[in-house]
Design an enzyme around this catalytic site. Structure first.
Site, mmCIF file in Angstrom:
data_model
loop_
_atom_site.group_PDB
_atom_site.id
_atom_site.type_symbol
_atom_site.label_atom_id
_atom_site.label_comp_id
_atom_site.label_asym_id
_atom_site.label_seq_id
_atom_site.Cartn_x
_atom_site.Cartn_y
_atom_site.Cartn_z
ATOM 1 C CG ASP A 223 -11.172 7.741 17.508
ATOM 2 O OD1 ASP A 223 -10.970 6.939 18.401
ATOM 3 O OD2 ASP A 223 -12.204 8.288 17.231
ATOM 4 C CD GLU A 311 -11.127 2.474 17.863
ATOM 5 O OE1 GLU A 311 -11.928 2.036 18.854
ATOM 6 O OE2 GLU A 311 -11.361 3.594 17.171
HETATM 7 C C1 NOJ Z 1 -12.847 5.069 19.584
HETATM 8 C C2 NOJ Z 1 -12.244 5.411 20.986
HETATM 9 O O1 NOJ Z 1 -11.318 4.608 21.481
HETATM 10 C C3 NOJ Z 1 -13.650 5.906 21.910
HETATM 11 O O2 NOJ Z 1 -13.292 6.092 23.178
HETATM 12 C C4 NOJ Z 1 -14.353 6.905 21.298
HETATM 13 O O3 NOJ Z 1 -15.426 7.112 21.866
HETATM 14 C C5 NOJ Z 1 -14.535 6.778 19.668
HETATM 15 N N1 NOJ Z 1 -13.486 6.312 18.959
HETATM 16 C C6 NOJ Z 1 -15.190 7.976 19.089
HETATM 17 O O4 NOJ Z 1 -14.069 8.823 18.802
#
Ligand code: NOJ
Length: 600
Positions: A223, A311
């Site tokens: 993440d 991500e």
């Molecule tokens: C990316 C995640 O996909 C999202 O859902 C989340 O709110 C943020 N990062 C913070 O962790």
């Protein structure tokens, strides 16, 4: 006479993730195994046969860890525990074993940029004085221009704003009741950022990786992979002024059994670089790469088949490629393709740039069209401008043309599944599910909606519990418990009925059968490992995207007039609604349709 030595020095097979189709499970909305209205790990187990039959290679589960659910689990209070909402560690182990037995790899989410404010470390930091070891695990700072010891620091340390809207800093009250330091939270107030300069933080996250690797997971989705390291000195950023002003308002997260409306607290694709502003001091800093080199070594300790996928909302493609250099992660989500919309020129440019950047570092490309943070592609592509990227859709916003959106979504999916590399499928897209675009404000849960005072509708519309059976309460979200189950945690729209899995199973022309056929075709022809080349008929300026992957010719028509099927080819699969029996005679590819063509 002895046998000649066997030459085993041939090329080693590509690692499993090079061409894997990964299905994203958003646990709270996938399947409810105990009837409490909330999806869970037992629900996942019940639906594993469905996923195996669909033909995916792996599942990625969004967070199921212990969490107060202020950001649907992306606020982790204990990285080694399953939240009771989703089950137990034993349920996790059972799910993992079952998935593995069915040949499915399992990727779990790792949230290393921030913890929950309910994590023991943050609680300890609040109870400890400024300058303490406990504070140093997070990003605590005195107020701007605060004279040490004066307590007058009533301005935040810098001008950064939260990705979710509102300030990125919150001031605490010290244990003695005096106004205290500020802590950084790039997301919600309840998601304090960790201090990645601190060796204790680094060691703890290595240990979390080992915890899940020891249990047998095959990989991690990382993440906010571009966010952990911040520029030294935490300087103000010019771009902050353009971020959404917001509010600290944060209501309690919803629990199963609560009536919708009892609660309330998006990230939107937060780009590290924008054409107008200097690079952000909190994203895509050089130092993040040291972390991934370190983790690469941790994974290597478990053999050569564990992976990480980043991500990272960074651009251009060359910047993203840095995350998947040979000694860092194995994959990164290709959000550039997701952002290209239903537009042949933009898709074409994105495909070129993505393939070239990935090849430059020897990594597989990934292809993504939807996920739990974005409006579903079946809905985006039904808007007047199918390249727009709304931050959620509300009843008062432009409503999509559902049939048009679905036709284009099916066509786009066939493009993405025919490109070399790995593809991600977000739960429900195989059912052609639309976004819920008329959710009432009182049902909303996403912190962005609240922090931006509704300026951003947020991500709830793509997170609505899946419809499994059209005639059951909650569209069968709770499986065998459906008759007695609590209502699903977010209300489902009536439009979900015809999309329910039981309405599509075995029905030729349904989106579910299209996905099954496309995945089988992709696997049979090994398209994920194939060789890509634009075809002679590629004409993005006229809306036609045409490429070869090995022997297969893929032709997608985003234009305004039908496009001819080149001589010598016939249709092997079409995204259109016509029966398969009609494909053999098809000589024209209609508008908003993609076909896989095989040589006669
Ligand atoms: C990316 C995640 O996909 C999202 O859902 C989340 O709110 C943020 N990062 C913070 O962790």
């Amino acid at each position: 006479m002895s046998n000649p030595p066997v030459d085993s020095s041939g090329p080693s097979p590509a690692p499993w993730w090079s061409d894997a189709v990964v299905y994203q499970i958003y646990p709270r909305s996938f399947a409810d195994g105990n009837g409490d209205g909330m999806g869970d790990l037992r629900g996942v187990v019940e639906r594993l046969p469905y996923l195996a039959e669909l033909g995916v290679d792996a599942i990625w589960l969004s967070p199921f860890y212990k969490s107060p659910q202020a950001d649907a689990g992306y606020d982790v209070a204990d990285y080694r525990q399953v939240d009771p909402l989703f089950g137990t560690l034993e349920d996790f182990d059972a799910m993992l074993a079952d998935a593995h037995q069915r040949g499915l790899k399992v990727i779990v989410d790792l949230v290393p940029n921030h913890t929950s404010d309910e994590h023991i470390w943050f609680q300890e930091a609040l109870a400890s004085p400024p300058g303490s070891r406990e504070r140093d695990r997070y990003m605590f700072r005195p107020g701007k221009d605060e004279v040490p010891g004066s307590g007058d620091g009533n301005r935040p340390p810098n001008n950064w704003k939260s990705i979710f809207g509102g300030p990125a800093w919150t001031r605490i009250t010290e244990a003695d009741g005096s106004p205290g330091e500020w802590y950084l939270h790039l997301f919600d107030t309840k998601q304090p950022d960790l201090n990645w300069e601190n060796p204790e933080v680094q060691e703890e996250m290595r240990s979390v990786l080992r915890f899940w690797l020891d249990r047998g997971v095959d990989g991690f989705r990382v993440d906010v992979a571009h966010g952990m390291v911040k520029e030294a000195g935490l300087p103000d950023w010019e771009g902050a002024a353009a971020m959404v002003e917001g509010t600290e308002v944060h209501r309690e997260p919803m629990q199963p059994g609560d009536a919708p409306g009892a609660h309330t607290d998006l990230e939107e694709p937060h780009r590290a670089v924008s054409p107008t502003y200097p690079p952000s001091p909190f994203f895509d800093q050089e130092g993040v790469h040291d972390i991934y080199r370190d983790w690469h070594r941790v994974l290597e300790g478990y053999g050569s088949d564990r992976m990480m996928v980043a991500e990272a909302w960074v651009e251009p493609a060359e910047r993203l490629a840095r995350y998947v250099r040979q000694d860092e992660m194995q994959q990164a989500f290709n959000f550039d393709f997701l952002l290209a919309g239903w537009d042949a020129e933009r898709m074409s440019e994105s495909i070129d740039a993505s393939l070239a950047a990935a090849a430059s570092v020897g990594a597989p490309c990934t292809w993504v069209l939807s996920n739990h943070d974005t409006v579903r592609h079946s809905t985006r592509f039904g808007l007047k401008d199918p390249t727009t990227f709304p931050k959620g859709i509300a009843a008062t916003d432009e409503q999509p043309d559902a049939a048009l959106g679905l036709a284009r979504a099916r066509a786009a999916t066939l493009i993405s599944l025919a490109l070399p590399g790995s593809a991600y499928v977000y739960q429900g897209e195989e059912l052609g599910l639309p976004e819920h675009t008329t959710l009432p404000a009182e049902a909303r849960q996403d912190p962005t909606f609240f922090r931006t005072r509704g300026a951003e509708t947020g991500r709830d519309g793509c997170r609505v519990p899946l419809p499994w059976a059209a005639d059951q309460p909650g569209y069968g979200f709770a499986g065998s418990h459906s008759l007695t189950a609590a209502p699903p945690w977010l209300p489902q729209p009536e439009s979900f009925g015809p999309h329910a899995a039981d309405q599509q199973d075995g029905v030729s022309g349904s989106t579910l059968e299209l996905y099954r056929a496309a995945l089988a075709f992709r696997a049979g022809r090994r398209l994920g490992l194939g060789t890509f080349a634009w075809a002679d008929s590629h004409a993005p300026e006229s809306g036609v995207l045409a490429f070869h992957n090995g022997d297969v010719l893929v032709l997608a028509n985003t234009g305004f007039a039908s496009a001819p099927v080149p001589e010598g080819y016939s249709v092997a699969l079409s995204s259109g609604l016509e029966p398969a029996a009609d494909w053999s005679g098809m000589r024209e590819v209609p508008v908003d349709c993609t076909v896989y063509l095989a040589k006669n």
